[in-house]
Write a protein that holds these residues in place. Sequence first.
Motif, PDB file in Angstrom:
ATOM      1  N   VAL A  55       7.561  -2.070   4.545  1.00 32.19           N
ATOM      2  CA  VAL A  55       7.340  -3.523   4.540  1.00 32.19           C
ATOM      3  C   VAL A  55       6.257  -3.921   5.537  1.00 32.19           C
ATOM      4  O   VAL A  55       6.199  -5.052   5.994  1.00 32.19           O
ATOM      5  CB  VAL A  55       8.651  -4.289   4.845  1.00 32.19           C
ATOM      6  CG1 VAL A  55       9.673  -4.082   3.752  1.00 32.19           C
ATOM      7  CG2 VAL A  55       9.212  -3.872   6.195  1.00 32.19           C
ATOM      8  N   GLY A  56       5.410  -3.001   5.879  1.00 38.96           N
ATOM      9  CA  GLY A  56       4.312  -3.296   6.795  1.00 38.96           C
ATOM     10  C   GLY A  56       4.415  -2.490   8.079  1.00 38.96           C
ATOM     11  O   GLY A  56       5.378  -1.745   8.281  1.00 38.96           O
ATOM     12  N   ARG A  57       3.398  -2.628   8.924  1.00 37.49           N
ATOM     13  CA  ARG A  57       3.362  -1.920  10.202  1.00 37.49           C
ATOM     14  C   ARG A  57       3.109  -2.932  11.309  1.00 37.49           C
ATOM     15  O   ARG A  57       2.549  -3.996  11.069  1.00 37.49           O
ATOM     16  CB  ARG A  57       2.256  -0.858  10.195  1.00 37.49           C
ATOM     17  CG  ARG A  57       2.446   0.212   9.115  1.00 37.49           C
ATOM     18  CD  ARG A  57       1.330   1.243   9.163  1.00 37.49           C
ATOM     19  NE  ARG A  57       1.292   1.981  10.402  1.00 37.49           N
ATOM     20  CZ  ARG A  57       1.996   3.089  10.659  1.00 37.49           C
ATOM     21  NH1 ARG A  57       2.791   3.596   9.730  1.00 37.49           N
ATOM     22  NH2 ARG A  57       1.912   3.699  11.826  1.00 37.49           N
ATOM     23  N   TYR A 107       0.818  -1.218   0.000  1.00 41.96           N
ATOM     24  CA  TYR A 107       0.000   0.000   0.000  1.00 41.96           C
ATOM     25  C   TYR A 107       0.852   1.267   0.000  1.00 41.96           C
ATOM     26  O   TYR A 107       0.744   2.126  -0.865  1.00 41.96           O
ATOM     27  CB  TYR A 107      -0.810   0.053   1.310  1.00 41.96           C
ATOM     28  CG  TYR A 107      -2.152  -0.583   1.322  1.00 41.96           C
ATOM     29  CD1 TYR A 107      -2.294  -1.951   1.130  1.00 41.96           C
ATOM     30  CD2 TYR A 107      -3.289   0.183   1.586  1.00 41.96           C
ATOM     31  CE1 TYR A 107      -3.547  -2.531   1.209  1.00 41.96           C
ATOM     32  CE2 TYR A 107      -4.536  -0.396   1.661  1.00 41.96           C
ATOM     33  CZ  TYR A 107      -4.663  -1.760   1.477  1.00 41.96           C
ATOM     34  OH  TYR A 107      -5.895  -2.322   1.555  1.00 41.96           O
ATOM     35  N   ILE A 108       1.703   1.369   1.051  1.00 44.50           N
ATOM     36  CA  ILE A 108       2.398   2.633   1.276  1.00 44.50           C
ATOM     37  C   ILE A 108       3.470   2.850   0.224  1.00 44.50           C
ATOM     38  O   ILE A 108       3.580   3.933  -0.359  1.00 44.50           O
ATOM     39  CB  ILE A 108       3.018   2.672   2.694  1.00 44.50           C
ATOM     40  CG1 ILE A 108       1.915   2.486   3.746  1.00 44.50           C
ATOM     41  CG2 ILE A 108       3.787   3.965   2.926  1.00 44.50           C
ATOM     42  CD1 ILE A 108       2.380   2.514   5.175  1.00 44.50           C
ATOM     43  N   GLY A 109       4.264   1.796  -0.045  1.00 47.40           N
ATOM     44  CA  GLY A 109       5.360   1.915  -1.002  1.00 47.40           C
ATOM     45  C   GLY A 109       4.870   2.395  -2.361  1.00 47.40           C
ATOM     46  O   GLY A 109       5.481   3.281  -2.971  1.00 47.40           O
ATOM     47  N   ALA A 114     -11.502  -1.126   1.191  1.00 46.80           N
ATOM     48  CA  ALA A 114     -10.101  -0.694   1.248  1.00 46.80           C
ATOM     49  C   ALA A 114      -9.764   0.076  -0.019  1.00 46.80           C
ATOM     50  O   ALA A 114     -10.271  -0.244  -1.102  1.00 46.80           O
ATOM     51  CB  ALA A 114      -9.200  -1.909   1.379  1.00 46.80           C
ATOM     52  N   VAL A 115      -8.930   1.073   0.132  1.00 43.67           N
ATOM     53  CA  VAL A 115      -8.537   1.904  -1.011  1.00 43.67           C
ATOM     54  C   VAL A 115      -7.023   2.038  -1.047  1.00 43.67           C
ATOM     55  O   VAL A 115      -6.388   2.251  -0.016  1.00 43.67           O
ATOM     56  CB  VAL A 115      -9.147   3.322  -0.904  1.00 43.67           C
ATOM     57  CG1 VAL A 115      -8.699   4.180  -2.075  1.00 43.67           C
ATOM     58  CG2 VAL A 115     -10.664   3.263  -0.842  1.00 43.67           C
ATOM     59  N   ILE A 116      -6.457   1.910  -2.205  1.00 46.81           N
ATOM     60  CA  ILE A 116      -5.038   2.199  -2.379  1.00 46.81           C
ATOM     61  C   ILE A 116      -4.969   3.392  -3.333  1.00 46.81           C
ATOM     62  O   ILE A 116      -5.475   3.326  -4.460  1.00 46.81           O
ATOM     63  CB  ILE A 116      -4.265   0.992  -2.947  1.00 46.81           C
ATOM     64  CG1 ILE A 116      -4.611  -0.267  -2.135  1.00 46.81           C
ATOM     65  CG2 ILE A 116      -2.762   1.250  -2.903  1.00 46.81           C
ATOM     66  CD1 ILE A 116      -4.041  -1.541  -2.699  1.00 46.81           C
ATOM     67  N   LEU A 155      11.459  -2.553  -4.857  1.00 49.14           N
ATOM     68  CA  LEU A 155      11.865  -3.946  -4.642  1.00 49.14           C
ATOM     69  C   LEU A 155      10.755  -4.661  -3.893  1.00 49.14           C
ATOM     70  O   LEU A 155      10.384  -4.247  -2.791  1.00 49.14           O
ATOM     71  CB  LEU A 155      13.134  -4.005  -3.783  1.00 49.14           C
ATOM     72  CG  LEU A 155      14.397  -3.332  -4.307  1.00 49.14           C
ATOM     73  CD1 LEU A 155      15.525  -3.495  -3.299  1.00 49.14           C
ATOM     74  CD2 LEU A 155      14.794  -3.950  -5.636  1.00 49.14           C
ATOM     75  N   GLU A 156      10.222  -5.694  -4.473  1.00 47.37           N
ATOM     76  CA  GLU A 156       9.150  -6.438  -3.817  1.00 47.37           C
ATOM     77  C   GLU A 156       9.567  -7.898  -3.683  1.00 47.37           C
ATOM     78  O   GLU A 156       9.915  -8.547  -4.669  1.00 47.37           O
ATOM     79  CB  GLU A 156       7.853  -6.301  -4.621  1.00 47.37           C
ATOM     80  CG  GLU A 156       6.732  -7.237  -4.209  1.00 47.37           C
ATOM     81  CD  GLU A 156       6.407  -7.208  -2.718  1.00 47.37           C
ATOM     82  OE1 GLU A 156       6.116  -6.130  -2.180  1.00 47.37           O
ATOM     83  OE2 GLU A 156       6.458  -8.286  -2.084  1.00 47.37           O
ATOM     84  N   ALA A 157       9.525  -8.409  -2.444  1.00 47.78           N
ATOM     85  CA  ALA A 157       9.986  -9.773  -2.172  1.00 47.78           C
ATOM     86  C   ALA A 157       9.066 -10.830  -2.795  1.00 47.78           C
ATOM     87  O   ALA A 157       9.523 -11.902  -3.178  1.00 47.78           O
ATOM     88  CB  ALA A 157      10.090  -9.986  -0.666  1.00 47.78           C
TER      89      ALA A 157
END
Length: 480
Positions: free
Chosen positions: A269-271, A182-184, A347-349, A201-203
């Motif tokens: 990478v998340g919260r 979402y944030i990235g 949910a919205v991105i 970069l996405e794992a």
Amino acid sequence: MNFDVCVIGAGPGGYVAAIRSAQLGLKTCVIERDRLGGVCLNVGCIPSKAMITASHLLHRVQHDAPEMGIKIGGKVSVDMPTLLSWKNSVCERMSGGVQQLLKGNSVEVMSGEATFKNATTLTVKGKDKTQDVTAKHFVIATGSRPIEIPGFAFDEKIVMSSTGALDLDQLPKKLVVIGGGYIGLEIAGYLAKLGTEVTVLEANKEILFGVVDKECVQVVARKLKKLGVQILTDAKAKGYVKKGSGVEVTCEIFGKEEKLVADKILVTVGRKPNSDQMNLKGIGLAIDEKGFIKVDAKRRTSLPNIYAIGDIACQPMLAHKASHEGVLVAEVIGGKNRAYDVKTVPAVIFTDPEIASAGMTEEECKAKGFTDLRVGKFPFAANGRAVSMMETDGFVKIVANAKNNVVLGVHIVGPEASNLISEAALAIEMGATVEDLALTIHPHPTLGETMMEAAEATLGHAIHVIQRPLSQRKTPTAHV
Ligand code: NAI
């Protein structure tokens, strides 16, 4: 300092809980260690939307305006310090609004860091004094914080969390974003529009993997590439070294080590929930293995007088879920018969185009045992308002139960998806059928008509796309 309700944390969960408590006649206080409005209003949803709005405007002026015949003399560019101060003014206005609302509802606002002394008393360490606060009920709404990964400690200068990225007064020339969630992606998109060269970069094997409808993601991935954002999947960041005024990031892409040069790094990478603070474990509050405070449908914790809401309580970590719980928990404390019982948390991105969803994706439906699905799609390119806005990328997709046509999920990628999704959330909450959506007159010319036409498409007879009637198809329940 004795209250009926003491709320800890004044984000969109906490301040809403405090206002609703006060509305119900309960003597209420809210304690906040930072700014009123929490992450959402100060370093999250609102400032990022301000930045997204500005970058979208710049991009449209640069790319769409000439085609519309709008002539602009000279180079159109962004002045980062001015943008930053405008963004800050938006946050200040929102936070000031929360202050007014709390005051107007007679909520006592306390500034300081709260820690539980025991299950009925808090110690609040303010700037000038430390005091104890007792209350019949406590509501923990202290939220979450960005996760750090080994080798990338946040200094908010070279290695930034979203907080640092939202406070840049100079555009980095090159940025490496770790985490295509979402944030990235929201930040990658707006910085690319402002002029930064971005590599994500996405794992996982895809960005936004397993989070939203795959087809929606493809539309956003295409647009990001068009904006010059490089997306590297199966890519794990390993570490970095400083090089000159910038950095060299080591990563493993498809198992092969590579190096990327950049000015700065953004880690998204998340919260994680802030449950390791406030002596929560010390007072015996039950916390699950992911760090969320264990709560029931009334948002009661393992201790009878303590409640928890928002990011610290459970997924999804979304502001509107927290606010919903804020009202709910106040009403539970106020003696009303309330429980968390929702069919969907939309949910919205805020990427370009936006992605918004309510209900289940096709995969989720199948996993839940809905084998007989009817799926209809309607493209924004066939909608007059979208064409006249020159924003035609994307579609509305409806997933319905073929047995009774009840809407199970709506997935939108396109202009104003964020504003369109509420109709879908209402439809799902009310158990609406696709016919309900198709037979509701939607005003013309609006983007909202895409919802009606997607419903018609699900039934096999949308007007503004060419479809074969369901009766003439071999597999009438498959994709329409
Ligand atoms: P996220 O969970 O959405 O995405 C993190 C991504 O990072 C995942 O795709 C993961 O595979 C990847 N990743 C993890 N470790 C990695 C590594 N070492 N190298 C490369 N990639 C790696 O997390 P994000 O974007 O930080 O957002 C956190 C939460 O904040 C979201 O889940 C959402 O609930 C909330 N949020 C909501 C927004 C909205 O409503 N518009 C906006 C921003 C955040």
